[in-house]
Scaffold this motif. Structure first.
Motif, PDB file in Angstrom:
ATOM      1  N   MET A 241       0.819  -1.202   0.000  1.00 47.27           N
ATOM      2  CA  MET A 241       0.000   0.000   0.000  1.00 47.27           C
ATOM      3  C   MET A 241       0.861   1.263   0.000  1.00 47.27           C
ATOM      4  O   MET A 241       0.576   2.227  -0.724  1.00 47.27           O
ATOM      5  CB  MET A 241      -0.930  -0.032   1.212  1.00 47.27           C
ATOM      6  CG  MET A 241      -1.856  -1.248   1.224  1.00 47.27           C
ATOM      7  SD  MET A 241      -2.770  -1.439   2.762  1.00 47.27           S
ATOM      8  CE  MET A 241      -3.981  -0.141   2.567  1.00 47.27           C
TER       9      MET A 241
ATOM     10  N   SER B 255       2.175   1.778  -3.450  1.00 49.12           N
ATOM     11  CA  SER B 255       1.183   2.315  -4.386  1.00 49.12           C
ATOM     12  C   SER B 255       1.028   3.821  -4.211  1.00 49.12           C
ATOM     13  O   SER B 255       0.874   4.558  -5.197  1.00 49.12           O
ATOM     14  CB  SER B 255      -0.165   1.629  -4.167  1.00 49.12           C
ATOM     15  OG  SER B 255      -0.085   0.262  -4.477  1.00 49.12           O
TER      16      SER B 255
ATOM     17  N   THR C  92      -7.754   0.473 -10.170  1.00 41.34           N
ATOM     18  CA  THR C  92      -6.509   1.097  -9.703  1.00 41.34           C
ATOM     19  C   THR C  92      -5.534   1.359 -10.842  1.00 41.34           C
ATOM     20  O   THR C  92      -4.783   2.333 -10.812  1.00 41.34           O
ATOM     21  CB  THR C  92      -5.857   0.219  -8.610  1.00 41.34           C
ATOM     22  OG1 THR C  92      -4.813   0.962  -7.975  1.00 41.34           O
ATOM     23  CG2 THR C  92      -5.247  -1.043  -9.185  1.00 41.34           C
TER      24      THR C  92
ATOM     25  N   VAL D  14      -4.784   6.120  -1.162  1.00 44.65           N
ATOM     26  CA  VAL D  14      -4.038   4.940  -0.712  1.00 44.65           C
ATOM     27  C   VAL D  14      -3.500   5.168   0.695  1.00 44.65           C
ATOM     28  O   VAL D  14      -3.503   4.260   1.529  1.00 44.65           O
ATOM     29  CB  VAL D  14      -2.900   4.598  -1.691  1.00 44.65           C
ATOM     30  CG1 VAL D  14      -2.237   3.284  -1.295  1.00 44.65           C
ATOM     31  CG2 VAL D  14      -3.436   4.487  -3.113  1.00 44.65           C
TER      32      VAL D  14
ATOM     33  N   TYR E 135      -9.212   0.212  -1.137  1.00 47.51           N
ATOM     34  CA  TYR E 135      -8.050  -0.379  -1.811  1.00 47.51           C
ATOM     35  C   TYR E 135      -8.242  -1.893  -1.885  1.00 47.51           C
ATOM     36  O   TYR E 135      -9.312  -2.364  -2.237  1.00 47.51           O
ATOM     37  CB  TYR E 135      -6.770   0.030  -1.076  1.00 47.51           C
ATOM     38  CG  TYR E 135      -5.508  -0.192  -1.876  1.00 47.51           C
ATOM     39  CD1 TYR E 135      -5.290   0.491  -3.062  1.00 47.51           C
ATOM     40  CD2 TYR E 135      -4.539  -1.075  -1.443  1.00 47.51           C
ATOM     41  CE1 TYR E 135      -4.136   0.294  -3.801  1.00 47.51           C
ATOM     42  CE2 TYR E 135      -3.373  -1.279  -2.182  1.00 47.51           C
ATOM     43  CZ  TYR E 135      -3.184  -0.589  -3.360  1.00 47.51           C
ATOM     44  OH  TYR E 135      -2.051  -0.787  -4.096  1.00 47.51           O
TER      45      TYR E 135
END
Length: 495
Positions: A186, A189, A310, A335, A396
């Motif tokens: 995460m 990202s 995404t 995110v 997410y």
């Protein structure tokens, strides 16, 4: 976390769905271990957390950065430079996911033979090299080759790292640690979007386009982190001698190593096996278990919608009127919010001892937010519409991360856990194959058909999760009833 359940309840909740319930308390003498560390365990667990979790999460950061930076690359000039369109880019994404799926189980079999430190470190260097050389591709076939090679090199890393992580912790500690491990993904990202936004400013320097700078710098960063990972990761549970120590020192004292090994053996004696051998019969046996396949399908369906959304979130934000640099920076905001969301859900899982309801809650967020994104008028102001896109991305992949922890708790043997982890991660990557075709060039910029598809997928995954929650609830109640009946019979016989 405090263990607030009796041994009997844990056997029912975590193992007893298909096994006989044990209604007597666990005994240290059963395993030849005397528990003499009550006041020391929490400090030792924190020390494991500080050493293990940052190292593994950093490696996961690299994996997600190198396979996920294609979303930032799409906002640059790669399609013009290679003479292709986004549909052809999607094929590359499919090949990457296919490579991961094909190498997932073989990778875990090899890891069990040669050990996590050697294999996971080798994978880091392998995909780091491929990721770096993506910067020098000149044609579409070269792009496709590098994407499938990247998939082959990355395949098996996530389930392998999850299995390695599970050997260090007790079952009631796994949900939070699994989530902390996924923070690497995460954080990558979110942060790689910011890094990419900065690297796009280098476009034209030394004759290299912005997307080439993204591949080059982020690939080299992976190689550097690979050195760090190899030197510092402990070889196995209780052995705190990293490679950099040359066997001369350890992260843990002898007393701490004693506690680390024995506390997990008391929780699950099967972890005494150390490295295990996975046979084809283990794989076949795992595949035949309906409950494991239900977990796999929850990830497959829910992640298909997530993967599609995404990958195109930066492009959707850019279409609102933002430039490429700002679009990538804005992509990181939801995110970072998702890290907070996942932390709350993971703590709730460990505190309550239940995981299914929170998987369902995470998917519920997706259902509602995806419908809002689909129905939001395209005439809204760009910041208003960006807010809707951001909310749709807040959950997410929390449903997948929580599902991994949910499945891990119910695995009965190390072989089953290793194979099941590989299967559920394979499902997530199969979702990448299907999800990459949801948003099509002909559907831009409104992506009406794509948004309809992710709404349908979110709804289907909600139904799958609800069914599995109900099944676990019914079986748990039945197991408790059987345990209570056995207790009454034993009392009658003893009298």
């Amino acid at each position: 976390m405090l263990d607030r359940k009796s041994f009997t309840e844990r056997q029912i909740d975590e193992k007893g769905l298909d096994e006989k319930v044990v209604d007597s308390p666990t005994s240290e003498s059963d395993h030849g271990i005397v528990k003499d560390w009550d006041g020391e365990e929490s400090a030792v667990t924190r020390k494991i957390d500080l050493i293990l979790l940052p190292t593994l999460a950093l490696a996961f950061f690299c994996l997600q950065m190198d396979r996920g930076n294609i979303s930032a690359v799409l906002t640059s000039t790669i399609t013009d430079d290679l003479g292709i369109n986004t549909n052809q880019i999607n094929i590359g994404t499919q090949l990457l996911s296919a490579g991961i799926v094909l190498s997932e189980i073989p990778s875990n079999i090899i890891m069990q033979r040669i050990g996590p430190r050697v294999w996971l470190s080798g994978q880091l260097f392998a995909w780091g090299l491929v990721a770096t050389f993506q910067a020098f591709i000149k044609s579409y076939p070269a792009y496709l080759v590098t994407r499938i090679l990247l998939g082959f090199c990355e395949g098996g890393f996530i389930p392998g790292a999850l299995y390695y992580l599970s050997t260090w912790y007790k079952k009631e500690e796994t949900s939070l640690r699994t989530s902390l491990f996924f923070y690497g993904q995460m954080f990558a990202s979110a942060t790689s979007s910011l890094i990419s936004a900065g690297l796009l400013r280098l476009s034209g320097r030394h004759g290299m386009e912005g997307w080439r700078w993204i591949f080059l710098v982020e690939g080299l960063l992976t190689l550097f982190i690979g050195i760090f990972f190899t030197l510092l990761v402990p070889p196995k549970v209780g052995d705190g001698r990293p490679l950099i120590s040359l066997g001369r020192w350890s992260y843990f004292t002898e007393r701490e190593s004693h506690i680390i090994r024995n506390r997990v053996l008391l929780d699950d004696p099967r972890k005494a096996q150390g490295h295990i051998q996975i046979r084809w019969s283990d794989i076949a046996k795992t595949l035949k278990q309906p409950r494991i396949m239900q977990h796999v399908f929850i990830t497959l369906v829910s992640m298909s919608g997530f993967q599609g959304l995404t990958q195109y979130t930066p492009s959707m934000i850019k279409s609102l009127g933002f430039d490429a640099i700002k679009a990538n920076a804005l992509t990181s905001v939801p995110v970072y919010c998702s890290i907070v969301w996942l932390t709350i859900l993971s703590l709730a899982c460990d505190w309550t001892g239940h995981r299914g309801p929170f998987v369902l809650l995470a998917i519920t967020w997706n259902v509602i937010s995806y419908v809002c994104l689909k129905t939001a008028p395209y005439t809204l102001g760009k910041w208003h519409r960006y807010g809707v896109i951001a909310v749709a991305n807040v959950s997410y992949c929390s449903m997948h991360i929580l599902n991994v922890g949910w499945l891990s708790v119910y695995c009965r043997t190390p072989q089953e856990r290793s194979v099941a982890m590989a299967l559920v991660v394979m499902a997530a990557n199969c979702a990448g194959i299907s999800g990459s075709q949801i948003f099509r060039t002909s559907d831009a910029p409104k992506y009406t058909h794509g948004l309809t598809a992710i709404c349908a997928l979110a709804g289907a995954s909600w139904g799958l999760a609800a069914i599995l929650c109900a099944q676990y609830y019914i079986r748990r109640r039945k197991s408790r009833g059987d345990a209570a009946e056995d207790g009454v019979l034993q009392t009658v016989h003893s009298n």
